[in-house]
Design a protein around this motif. Structure first.
Motif, PDB file in Angstrom:
ATOM      1  N   THR A 173       0.844  -1.188   0.000  1.00 24.46           N
ATOM      2  CA  THR A 173       0.000   0.000   0.000  1.00 24.46           C
ATOM      3  C   THR A 173       0.883   1.242   0.000  1.00 24.46           C
ATOM      4  OG1 THR A 173      -1.906   1.016   1.115  1.00 24.46           O
ATOM      5  CG2 THR A 173      -0.157   0.150   2.529  1.00 24.46           C
ATOM      6  N   GLY A 174       0.271   2.394   0.121  1.00 26.27           N
ATOM      7  CA  GLY A 174       1.017   3.646   0.216  1.00 26.27           C
ATOM      8  C   GLY A 174       0.966   4.171   1.638  1.00 26.27           C
ATOM      9  N   VAL A 175       1.968   4.954   2.023  1.00 23.80           N
ATOM     10  CA  VAL A 175       1.982   5.519   3.370  1.00 23.80           C
ATOM     11  C   VAL A 175       0.741   6.376   3.596  1.00 23.80           C
ATOM     12  CG1 VAL A 175       3.221   7.080   4.938  1.00 23.80           C
ATOM     13  CG2 VAL A 175       4.496   5.422   3.561  1.00 23.80           C
TER      14      VAL A 175
ATOM     15  N   LEU B 137      -6.416   5.062  10.808  1.00 20.09           N
ATOM     16  CA  LEU B 137      -6.024   3.950  11.670  1.00 20.09           C
ATOM     17  C   LEU B 137      -7.106   2.880  11.768  1.00 20.09           C
ATOM     18  CD1 LEU B 137      -4.039   5.789  14.481  1.00 20.09           C
ATOM     19  CD2 LEU B 137      -3.204   4.747  12.369  1.00 20.09           C
ATOM     20  N   ASP B 138      -8.354   3.263  11.561  1.00 19.67           N
ATOM     21  CA  ASP B 138      -9.407   2.242  11.521  1.00 19.67           C
ATOM     22  C   ASP B 138      -9.204   1.335  10.308  1.00 19.67           C
ATOM     23  OD1 ASP B 138     -10.687   3.061  13.835  1.00 19.67           O
ATOM     24  OD2 ASP B 138     -12.010   4.460  12.782  1.00 19.67           O
TER      25      ASP B 138
ATOM     26  N   ALA C  73       5.817  11.489   7.452  1.00 20.49           N
ATOM     27  CA  ALA C  73       5.668  10.089   7.059  1.00 20.49           C
ATOM     28  C   ALA C  73       6.156   9.166   8.166  1.00 20.49           C
ATOM     29  CB  ALA C  73       6.440   9.821   5.776  1.00 20.49           C
ATOM     30  N   ALA C  74       7.250   9.519   8.807  1.00 20.84           N
ATOM     31  CA  ALA C  74       7.772   8.700   9.904  1.00 20.84           C
ATOM     32  C   ALA C  74       6.759   8.626  11.041  1.00 20.84           C
ATOM     33  CB  ALA C  74       9.095   9.279  10.402  1.00 20.84           C
ATOM     34  N   HIS C  75       6.095   9.759  11.323  1.00 20.62           N
ATOM     35  CA  HIS C  75       5.060   9.776  12.371  1.00 20.62           C
ATOM     36  C   HIS C  75       3.910   8.839  11.998  1.00 20.62           C
ATOM     37  CE1 HIS C  75       2.437  11.352  15.522  1.00 20.62           C
ATOM     38  NE2 HIS C  75       1.490  11.463  14.603  1.00 20.62           N
ATOM     39  N   THR C  76       3.483   8.908  10.739  1.00 23.07           N
ATOM     40  CA  THR C  76       2.409   8.035  10.264  1.00 23.07           C
ATOM     41  C   THR C  76       2.815   6.568  10.368  1.00 23.07           C
ATOM     42  OG1 THR C  76       1.556   9.710   8.741  1.00 23.07           O
ATOM     43  CG2 THR C  76       1.009   7.415   8.250  1.00 23.07           C
ATOM     44  N   LEU C  77       4.025   6.266   9.956  1.00 20.91           N
ATOM     45  CA  LEU C  77       4.511   4.888  10.003  1.00 20.91           C
ATOM     46  C   LEU C  77       4.575   4.369  11.436  1.00 20.91           C
ATOM     47  CD1 LEU C  77       7.339   5.275   7.344  1.00 20.91           C
ATOM     48  CD2 LEU C  77       5.402   3.712   7.138  1.00 20.91           C
TER      49      LEU C  77
ATOM     50  N   GLU D 164       2.660   0.552  15.166  1.00 18.75           N
ATOM     51  CA  GLU D 164       2.364   0.079  16.522  1.00 18.75           C
ATOM     52  C   GLU D 164       1.101  -0.776  16.520  1.00 18.75           C
ATOM     53  OE1 GLU D 164       1.918   1.751  21.105  1.00 18.75           O
ATOM     54  OE2 GLU D 164       2.070   3.177  19.429  1.00 18.75           O
ATOM     55  N   ILE D 165       0.088  -0.333  15.777  1.00 21.90           N
ATOM     56  CA  ILE D 165      -1.154  -1.107  15.684  1.00 21.90           C
ATOM     57  C   ILE D 165      -0.903  -2.439  14.993  1.00 21.90           C
ATOM     58  CG2 ILE D 165      -3.410  -1.183  14.549  1.00 21.90           C
ATOM     59  CD1 ILE D 165      -3.556   1.866  15.006  1.00 21.90           C
TER      60      ILE D 165
END
Length: 256
Positions: free
Chosen positions: A64-66, A72-73, A105-109, A114-115
């Protein structure tokens, strides 16, 4: 034990039109599994799993893409789908113009990772060549991603062709950062070392990527999957034939 997979991009539109036939070709070519896009919202998980079971293959991972990880759902929904199918690696890539973009992007990753990790899924950032280009404020996107992502939640799917195309010494790069990867893309082809841009994509062993030398390092890492990826075949070429050539090279020459 490392398994050999293939990214279905090589089959183009046929992967969507005739997935059972594509998987049959993948099995005949000698692979253990295949990496796909993200079928979470398009195909019921149990039906998708059945396609792989019928072919005698594992689903190596989704791609997928970042940008698709910000919801998050949806990340949780994807994890549930993957666990039914048996896919344990989610690849995600992206491209940003500046350091702030890579930091976001790092924050999103980290948040998505974690999930996913809690659900038994490894989130793997998939690189191209542009992560190794100098940013306007200095440094590179890859440096930011490596520094700002949490190793506990974010892994890397290092694509060997794109690392080399981006101007890195492939062996040295893997020696330094390979520990962040539990899933790799093996791609071959040609590229311009001055412009750091791609020229052609080939079967494994027919390009300029130092696959034999790189594999000596990769084997010390014991990744879960080594997945071949050929973005397209030469004009008039047959994807199934190219897939088999790469599998045979991976098995007989690289010892995967």
């Amino acid at each position: 034990m490392t398994r050999l997979g293939i990214q279905l991009i090589i089959f183009g539109k046929r992967s969507g039109d005739d997935l059972p036939g594509v998987l049959a070709d993948v099995k005949t070519a000698g692979y253990d599994g295949a990496e796909v896009g993200n079928p979470t919202t398009s195909v019921a998980a149990h039906d998708y799993k059945q396609l792989f079971d019928d072919a005698g293959l594992a689903c190596a991972g989704y791609h997928t893409g970042v940008g698709g990880l910000t919801d998050l759902d949806h990340v949780r929904e994807t994890a549930a789908h993957m666990n039914i199918v048996g896919a344990k690696h989610l690849m995600a890539g992206g491209k940003w113009p500046d350091a702030a973009g890579y930091e976001d992007a790092a924050h999103t990753l980290n948040a998505a990772g974690e999930i996913l990790e809690s659900e038994g899924i490894s989130l793997c950032y998939h690189n191209h060549n542009w992560e190794f280009f100098d940013l306007p404020t200095g440094g590179t996107g890859m440096e930011i991603l490596l520094h700002n992502t949490d190793p506990a939640y974010v892994h890397f799917c290092f694509d060997l062709y794109w690392v080399a195309c981006g101007g890195e010494d492939l062996v040295s790069f893997l020696q330094s950062h390979g520990h962040r990867s539990n899933y790799l893309h093996y791609k071959d082809g040609t590229f311009d070392l001055e412009t750091k841009l791609p020229l052609t994509f080939t079967e494994l062993g027919n390009g300029q990527v130092k696959l034999i030398e790189a594999t000596r390092v990769v084997k010390t890492l014991s990744p879960a999957w080594i997945t071949t990826e050929q973005d397209r075949v030469a004009e008039g070429g047959d994807p199934a034939t190219s897939a088999k050539i790469s599998a045979e090279y991976a098995r007989s020459v690289l010892g995967i």
